[in-house]
Design a protein around this motif. Structure first.
Motif, PDB file in Angstrom:
ATOM      1  N   VAL A 168      -9.461  36.765  -4.358  1.00 39.40           N
ATOM      2  CA  VAL A 168      -9.930  37.256  -3.065  1.00 39.40           C
ATOM      3  C   VAL A 168     -10.498  38.668  -3.190  1.00 39.40           C
ATOM      4  O   VAL A 168     -11.539  38.982  -2.586  1.00 39.40           O
ATOM      5  N   ALA A 211     -10.305  33.587   3.528  1.00 37.99           N
ATOM      6  CA  ALA A 211      -9.132  34.002   2.751  1.00 37.99           C
ATOM      7  C   ALA A 211      -7.851  33.875   3.569  1.00 37.99           C
ATOM      8  O   ALA A 211      -6.829  33.396   3.061  1.00 37.99           O
ATOM      9  N   PRO A 223      -4.812  38.772   1.950  1.00 37.81           N
ATOM     10  CA  PRO A 223      -6.162  39.206   2.322  1.00 37.81           C
ATOM     11  C   PRO A 223      -6.218  40.642   2.837  1.00 37.81           C
ATOM     12  O   PRO A 223      -7.204  41.350   2.608  1.00 37.81           O
TER      13      PRO A 223
END
Length: 247
Positions: free
Chosen positions: A65, A92, A148
């Protein structure tokens, strides 16, 4: 802040956190053993080890990510729009939350079965070990769901702020152990609960702060099922997994 100053601040904060962790590490292991005792210390290590796969998978997802966030942030600065970064963030969040729920939902009954039927655990400690595993699952769930937000901090080069949270967690953990050593008792479940709080509360604070601080952290349901972006994340994660296993 100029890029050069930000880099210097991040480097100084990272080294400072490492120094704090080194100093605290001189006491943490010894105090944990003293407060729990040899049997409970072993049980705590075994139950915590049941989540090793989730921790490994979580770090793998975080690397994937962060990579796409970094590119999206760079594109946003060039194009003057944050829509692309918001799309990556929404993908994400959806991917991490779904995987966290699936892994914990599938792993919890298996872990409880292993504790009650498979592992060699004293009968009077089975219930306590189940509670420890519940705290471990909660920690894994929150940790995966907030990846995230951590990744956005890294992509935005706000690493120094993350190190403050990390250093605070380390100091808080040592403080709890210091109290446990000076106040003998049955600390197995209590320490597991306190350690879970020390890990999850800062993660939730980081998630809220990222939402307030970064306009890119705006979750949109319409962006979650972006198949092209999901495939890219999964492909990169698979490549990283092969690379890590080959080393």
């Amino acid at each position: 802040m100029t890029p050069a100053k930000r880099i210097m601040l991040n480097v100084a904060a990272t080294y400072g956190r490492s120094l704090v962790a080194l100093v605290c590490g001189l006491f943490a292991g010894r105090w944990l053993l003293m407060s729990l005792g040899t049997t409970d210390y072993g049980l705590y290590g075994v139950i915590g080890g049941l989540a090793a796969f989730v921790t490994f998978f979580n770090s793998l997802l975080a690397i994937s990510v962060e990579r796409f966030f970094a590119f999206a942030v760079g594109e946003a600065e060039k194009l003057g729009t944050r829509d692309g970064c918001r799309r990556w963030f929404s993908v994400a969040v959806g991917l991490h939350f779904a995987l966290a729920v699936v892994l914990v939902a599938a792993g919890y009954p298996v872990g409880v079965w292993a504790i009650e039927r498979f592992l060699n655990i004293p009968v009077d400690r089975v219930t306590d070990c189940v509670w420890i595993f519940r705290f471990v699952c909660l920690n894994c769930l929150v940790g995966m769901a907030t990846v995230p937000m951590y990744a956005m901090y890294t992509a935005k080069q706000n690493i120094a702020e993350l190190t403050v949270y990390g250093a605070a967690q380390t100091v808080a953990n040592v403080a709890v152990l210091g109290y446990a050593v000076t106040h003998p008792g049955d600390w197995l479940v209590r320490y597991a609960g306190l350690f879970c709080a020390i890990q999850t509360v800062p993660s939730l604070l980081i998630a809220v702060t990222a939402f307030l601080k970064f306009p890119e952290c705006r979750f949109r349901i319409a962006y979650v099922l972006d198949r092209a972006r999901i495939v890219k994340v999964v492909d990169f994660m698979g490549c990283r997994l092969v690379n890590m296993l080959a080393q």
